[in-house]
Scaffold this motif. Structure first.
Motif, short mmCIF file in Angstrom:
data_model
loop_
_atom_site.label_atom_id
_atom_site.label_comp_id
_atom_site.label_asym_id
_atom_site.label_seq_id
_atom_site.Cartn_x
_atom_site.Cartn_y
_atom_site.Cartn_z
N TYR A 2 28.08 44.60 10.13
CA TYR A 2 28.60 43.35 10.67
C TYR A 2 27.52 42.59 11.42
CZ TYR A 2 33.03 45.48 9.49
OH TYR A 2 34.05 46.08 8.82
N TRP A 6 26.29 38.82 10.71
CA TRP A 6 26.26 37.85 11.81
C TRP A 6 24.88 37.22 11.95
CZ3 TRP A 6 29.84 35.37 14.37
CH2 TRP A 6 29.50 34.71 15.54
N ARG A 7 23.84 38.02 11.81
CA ARG A 7 22.47 37.49 11.94
C ARG A 7 22.12 36.55 10.79
NH1 ARG A 7 21.56 42.79 13.47
NH2 ARG A 7 20.80 43.32 11.40
N THR A 13 26.77 29.43 17.49
CA THR A 13 27.85 30.42 17.60
C THR A 13 29.22 29.90 17.16
OG1 THR A 13 26.64 31.55 19.35
CG2 THR A 13 28.97 32.03 19.17
N ARG A 16 29.23 29.88 13.44
CA ARG A 16 29.20 31.25 12.93
C ARG A 16 30.58 31.90 12.98
NH1 ARG A 16 23.89 34.45 15.08
NH2 ARG A 16 22.35 33.22 13.96
N ALA A 20 32.46 33.21 9.77
CA ALA A 20 32.90 34.60 9.68
C ALA A 20 34.39 34.67 9.38
CB ALA A 20 32.57 35.33 10.98
#
Length: 52
Positions: A2, A6-7, A13, A16, A20
């Motif tokens: 995960y 995420w990276r 953020t 992201r 996600a």
């Protein structure tokens, strides 16, 4: 794993988090509409009997 995902998601953020969420919903939809219907005939859950 995960953390790797995420990276590699682009953007700040909040973006992201949205990406996600969309990715998770796409995976769930793929499982529900493609993988599970394909695998269902292969599973032994259709032979259900009840005692008399």
């Amino acid at each position: 794993m995960y953390g790797w995902i995420w990276r590699h998601l682009p953007g700040p953020t909040p973006v992201r988090v949205l990406e996600a969420l969309v990715l998770a919903l796409a995976i769930i939809a793929l499982l529900m509409f493609v993988v599970f219907p394909w695998a269902e005939p292969l599973l032994p859950f259709n032979n259900v009997t009840t005692p008399s």
